[in-house]
Design an enzyme around this catalytic site. Structure first.
Site, PDB file in Angstrom:
ATOM      1  N   HIS A 241       0.816  -1.208   0.000  1.00  8.55           N
ATOM      2  CA  HIS A 241       0.000   0.000   0.000  1.00  8.55           C
ATOM      3  C   HIS A 241       0.856   1.267   0.000  1.00  8.55           C
ATOM      4  CE1 HIS A 241      -3.239   2.656   1.913  1.00  8.55           C
ATOM      5  NE2 HIS A 241      -3.817   2.183   0.838  1.00  8.55           N
ATOM      6  N   LYS A 243       3.261   4.380  -1.199  1.00 12.52           N
ATOM      7  CA  LYS A 243       3.376   5.295  -2.339  1.00 12.52           C
ATOM      8  C   LYS A 243       4.739   5.956  -2.228  1.00 12.52           C
ATOM      9  CE  LYS A 243      -1.247   5.221  -1.313  1.00 12.52           C
ATOM     10  NZ  LYS A 243      -1.768   4.399  -0.224  1.00 12.52           N
ATOM     11  N   ASP A 248      16.832  10.487  -8.610  1.00 13.50           N
ATOM     12  CA  ASP A 248      18.278  10.742  -8.551  1.00 13.50           C
ATOM     13  C   ASP A 248      18.860  10.496  -7.166  1.00 13.50           C
ATOM     14  OD1 ASP A 248      18.211  11.399 -11.207  1.00 13.50           O
ATOM     15  OD2 ASP A 248      18.162  13.568 -10.872  1.00 13.50           O
ATOM     16  N   HIS A 427      -8.796  11.632   2.258  1.00 14.49           N
ATOM     17  CA  HIS A 427      -8.006  10.405   2.124  1.00 14.49           C
ATOM     18  C   HIS A 427      -6.650  10.519   2.814  1.00 14.49           C
ATOM     19  CE1 HIS A 427      -5.648   7.354  -0.329  1.00 14.49           C
ATOM     20  NE2 HIS A 427      -6.733   6.665  -0.036  1.00 14.49           N
TER      21      HIS A 427
END
Length: 509
Positions: A241, A243, A248, A427
């Site tokens: 789950h 993200k 670089d 969210h």
């Protein structure tokens, strides 16, 4: 896979299922005793396994009731989603690759300095609970809502010169998703190394039509535990789950936003989408880079062309694990949770909640707290701590939304204030304690994030973005309707039944 080809396969599968059903119906008289025998024996066999699973008692009870009272459906659901993480074994080569990686970058990992421990004693406590070392020279910038996040991400992608590592639970195939994908393709064509990792269940709408242009442009693509894998029954319940974007080795992004048009408020059902992301630059990015590389090695099962030394041998180590301290900025730490016995985020959350003296402010889209977290909130409330929870005014998932609202009465009894976000859906996964300590990341305030998912949170102590987070909380309170007893008394019988029914399955959500 093309849309036409997929439809043909679906049509053939539907015909096959219909034929099988007809055969079963034709032979039902002969099969009936066998089906009854299986329905009696199967719950006991699976129930024996459930009894010895290392999960919460509430989860065990929910699965046992489901398996015994709805045998065939319950058994299928448990095999698919209920198996414990101890059955979710990494491929041996992958484990070796990750171990080699950790040994190679051991000297690059952050060590909490004595000065930081003196200033923020909790950093040492979190480290003992499984968090990374704390860094005092990582810059943090809060990105509020989709427009700010995608603008910053696309700008950073455009400026990349060496590599882009991108990982998401949910990656759509809509307008913003194509925009991000095409930006990755453009950089790959400019000889920037691009690696694209997506969760096999959360991003299941991604098909060959979407992936082919990436591969044609030499973008490396992997799915984390794809649901079409032959070992589906072992991994469907344990999703990644997280993200995460690392560019670089210097800039990283993490938080609550996936990639899709709904995160820009373009979903007709949900409307405005409130969310929070974080941009980081500095030494802590090395820890985020390690997280991505470990996930990448796992997803690729240690494929020969993508081994640990590609990231961490003497030549590549300075390329991927950059050490560029920024200005002094409080302290930041990374907390990561994986399925199984790794409950770093839960333990860290408990410890931080115990530290609260004045206030605990939480935003979460799914409010299904494990009992231990609920107990901590109750004790804090009785101690006079100002506890506020911001939850969605409209849900994106029927089961989770109603299961969350079941807790409202229990929370109000504990003098915990609940705010339903009045611009529909929120969210963000954020926590602010006493206006000085913060968590921002991917974990929800629910069972699944604490015990079943791969999750990540950034802990912050007196960073520049904490004041920004404080302001967003104040704005969210203004945009919300505070739940009171009068509102709860107006609930219909149907609404109450729906909440109670969904609450039964809350440990499974």
């Amino acid at each position: 896979m093309s849309s036409l080809k997929r439809r043909v396969i679906q049509f053939i599968a539907a015909i096959a299922i219909l034929i099988l059903l007809l055969i079963v119906l034709f032979w039902i008289d002969a099969l009936l005793p066998i089906l009854i025998f299986i329905a009696i024996v199967m719950p006991f066999v699976i129930g024996w396994q459930i009894l010895f699973d290392q999960v919460q008692p509430q989860g065990k009870l929910a699965w046992l009731l489901t398996v015994f009272f709805i045998p065939y459906f319950g058994a299928f659901a448990w095999v698919l989603f209920g198996r414990t993480p101890r059955r979710h074994r990494r491929i041996k080569r992958t484990s070796t690759e990750i171990r080699m990686l950790r040994q190679a970058i051991e000297s690059e990992q952050i060590e909490t300095s004595p000065d930081l421990v003196t200033a923020y004693p909790l950093t040492r406590t979190l480290e003992k609970l499984g968090a990374t070392g704390a860094d005092g020279h990582t810059s943090t910038k809060l990105l509020v809502n989709g427009e700010a996040k995608f603008e910053a991400v696309l700008q950073a992608i455009e400026q990349a010169t060496d590599h882009i590592h991108l990982q998401y639970y949910l990656f759509r195939t809509d307008e913003i998703s194509l925009k991000v994908r095409d930006a990755l393709i453009k950089k790959s064509n400019e000889d920037v190394t691009v690696r694209f990792l997506y969760d096999g269940l959360g991003s299941q709408e991604i098909g060959e039509d979407f992936i082919r242009p990436l591969r044609d442009s030499r973008v490396h693509v992997e799915a984390f535990d794809p649901v079409v894998h032959p070992l589906l029954v072992f991994n469907a319940n344990f999703r990644n789950h997280q993200k995460l974007i690392v560019i670089d080795g210097r800039i990283a992004f993490t938080g609550g936003l996936n990639v899709g048009d709904e995160y820009l408020g373009k979903d007709e059902k949900l409307g405005f989408w409130r969310d929070t992301h974080l941009r980081l630059e500095g030494p802590l990015v090395r820890e985020l880079q390690q997280l991505f590389v470990e996930n990448w090695l796992y997803a690729g099962h240690g494929a020969r062309e993508e081994t640990w030394d590609l990231f961490a041998d003497e030549t590549n180590l300075p390329r991927y694990f950059v050490n560029e301290p920024q200005g002094k900025n409080g302290a930041t730490q990374l907390l990561v949770t994986s399925p199984g016995q790794d409950v770093t985020i839960r333990d860290g959350l408990i410890r931080l909640l115990m530290e609260a003296k004045e206030s605990i402010w939480i935003t979460t889209p799914y409010l299904i707290p494990p009992p231990e977290l609920l107990a901590i909130l109750e004790v804090a409330s009785k101690s006079g701590v100002d506890i506020r929870l911001v939850v969605p005014g409209k849900g994106d998932e029927w089961f989770s939304f109603h299961a969350s609202e079941y807790y409202f009465e229990e929370l109000l009894k504990r003098n915990i204030r609940i705010y339903k976000y009045n611009r529909h859906f929120i969210h963000a996964k954020t926590l602010l304690i006493d206006g000085k300590i913060a968590l921002v990341g991917s974990a929800n305030f629910d069972f699944r994030s604490m015990y079943l998912n791969h999750e990540m949170m950034i802990a912050q102590f007196d960073t520049t973005s904490i004041q920004e987070l404080h302001e967003t909380f104040l704005n969210d309170f203004e945009e919300s309707i505070q739940v009171d007893w009068a509102m709860l008394r107006k609930k219909s019988t149907v609404k109450r039944f729906a909440e109670a029914f969904c609450h039964i399955f809350s440990p499974l959500l």
